[in-house]
Design an enzyme around this catalytic site. Structure first.
Site, PDB file in Angstrom:
ATOM      1  CG  HIS A   1       1.330  14.588  -6.328  1.00 45.36           C
ATOM      2  ND1 HIS A   1       1.335  13.274  -5.924  1.00 45.36           N
ATOM      3  CD2 HIS A   1       1.102  15.319  -5.217  1.00 45.36           C
ATOM      4  CE1 HIS A   1       1.111  13.214  -4.628  1.00 45.36           C
ATOM      5  NE2 HIS A   1       0.967  14.446  -4.175  1.00 45.36           N
TER       6      HIS A   1
ATOM      7  CD1 TRP B   1       8.624   4.243   2.810  1.00 51.28           C
ATOM      8  CD2 TRP B   1      10.410   4.567   4.110  1.00 51.28           C
ATOM      9  NE1 TRP B   1       8.330   3.752   4.057  1.00 51.28           N
ATOM     10  CE2 TRP B   1       9.423   3.944   4.883  1.00 51.28           C
ATOM     11  CE3 TRP B   1      11.637   4.876   4.692  1.00 51.28           C
ATOM     12  CZ2 TRP B   1       9.597   3.624   6.210  1.00 51.28           C
ATOM     13  CZ3 TRP B   1      11.819   4.553   6.017  1.00 51.28           C
ATOM     14  CH2 TRP B   1      10.806   3.940   6.767  1.00 51.28           C
TER      15      TRP B   1
ATOM     16  CG  HIS C   1       3.751   9.747   9.625  1.00 51.19           C
ATOM     17  ND1 HIS C   1       4.520  10.833   9.973  1.00 51.19           N
ATOM     18  CD2 HIS C   1       4.413   9.113   8.627  1.00 51.19           C
ATOM     19  CE1 HIS C   1       5.605  10.853   9.209  1.00 51.19           C
ATOM     20  NE2 HIS C   1       5.566   9.826   8.391  1.00 51.19           N
TER      21      HIS C   1
END
Length: 166
Positions: free
Chosen positions: A112, A26, A87
């Site tokens: 991360h 994405w 979301h």
């Protein structure tokens, strides 16, 4: 992005280590570049690299966990841009909690490198593109390798205190 306080991301000597990098597809323009920078950082540190791709950031933790069982460090890369719904909050919390749990459960650094931003412009400024203020692919990888070296030092010093050979 704070824009200050970064400890630096000079390559460390991670010879013999393996870095697992899992990157979301994405926002591919950004994650592809972040992946390239993470691989470059691992190689600059002398580490081997294993790469996996997943659809989005929610899928990162499960693959990161599998990689943590086989690699010395894991780097998770993705981009989550705030939208008009909740979301964003659910994805960010899920990814952060998942990656943190993996690091603690496996006892291995899990970087991360997921950009959690309000705008795509903020993501571009952190993705290591030409002209970007930050390079999270590179810095996340170096930070994870640095943490792995610190863990090795802790283990070695504990063994020496207890009289075990390292």
């Amino acid at each position: 992005m704070a824009g200050f306080g970064e400890p630096g991301s000079t390559p460390v000597d991670a010879s013999g280590m393996t870095v697992g990098v899992v990157a979301a597809r994405w926002h591919g323009e950004l994650t592809d570049n972040m992946l390239d920078r993470a691989v470059a950082a691992a190689r600059a540190c002398g580490a081997r690299v294993v790469v996996a791709r997943v659809a989005g950031s929610v899928e990162l933790p499960v693959v990161a966990q599998a990689m943590a069982r086989r690699c010395d460090v894991v780097v998770a890369l993705g981009v989550v841009v705030r939208g008009a719904t909740a979301h964003f909050d659910y994805v960010c919390r899920s990814v952060t909690d998942g990656l943190t749990r993996i690091a603690l459960d496996e006892g291995k650094p899990v970087a991360h490198g997921v950009l959690t931003v309000d705008t795509i412009e903020q993501a571009r400024d952190r993705a290591g593109l030409p002209g970007s203020a930050e390079d999270k692919g590179w810095s996340s990888t170096v930070a994870a390798l640095d943490a792995a070296l610190a863990l090795r030092q802790v283990a070695a010093s504990a063994n020496q205190r207890l009289g075990f050979a390292t």
